[in-house]
Write an enzyme that holds these catalytic residues in place. Structure first.
Site: not given
Length: 217
Positions: A166, A196
């Site tokens: 991330k 995502y």
């Protein structure tokens, strides 16, 4: 049979807004990275939001001390310092099919940005004797004006689940946006689409579909 990937496009409006909340986002990264009291998350260098980010940047993302005194640092770099043999070994770890080394080298060379994560381990009492290992990478190709596509996002399985992927993608997106590239896309396997989405990407935005051409033989 080729694997069909889902086309994802960054919701630029959402991401620009979230970058104004920079501190809040970084706090969420910290909470995912810190597993025990021996781990310290290092804040990235502050930048003037109105200035373009330098072409390459290196900083300590995470630092932790193990019980035997060994210090491990996770270094983020956007300078493209990735050895092709290290990348192949990392691809093997995550189970990706092998690709010719010459093509891997060409892909790295022709990328607009290559972002990487390296683990550097320093044993107690052995100054100057460091062990450096590639544990994560993502790269972007671009027309240098309007569009960019993110490729080859991977994190060593031993370091997954800690928020490093991330952090890697968030920093790569930030770099692209600060270079005034607002149309950011990527292709994702179905099992990672939700990952995502949480970073601001949308599948098939406004009905746009990713289309692929494959040879018949």
């Amino acid at each position: 049979m080729p694997i069909i990937h889902c086309l994802l496009k960054l919701n630029s409006t959402r991401k620009f807004k979230s970058f104004q909340l920079k501190a809040g986002f970084w706090e969420s990264i910290k909470s995912g990275l810190m597993k025990n009291n021996s781990m310290q998350v290092i804040d990235p260098p502050s930048t003037d939001e109105e200035n373009v980010e330098p072409l390459s940047q290196d900083f300590v993302l995470v630092e932790k001390t193990e019980p035997d005194g060994t210090i491990e640092q996770i270094i983020f770099s956007s300078g493209g310092d990735v050895d092709v043999y290290d990348l192949q070994a990392l691809c093997d770890k995550v189970g990706w099919p092998r690709r010719p080394l010459s093509k891997l080298a060409a892909a790295l060379k022709n990328s607009y940005i290559v972002a990487s994560l390296h683990s550097i381990r320093k044993s107690h009492g052995s100054e100057g004797n460091e062990q450096k290992r590639l544990i994560g990478m993502a790269r972007a190709t671009s027309d240098h004006a309007f569009n960019a596509t993110i490729w080859d996002v991977l994190v060593d399985p031993g370091y997954q689940g800690q928020g490093l992927g991330k952090a890697l993608i968030e920093k790569l997106i930030r770099t692209l946006l600060q270079r005034d590239i607002g149309n950011i896309t990527l292709f994702a396997d179905s099992q990672v689409v939700e990952f995502y989405r949480n970073l601001g990407f949308e599948a098939d935005p406004e009905g746009i579909k990713g289309m692929f051409w494959y040879p018949n033989h």
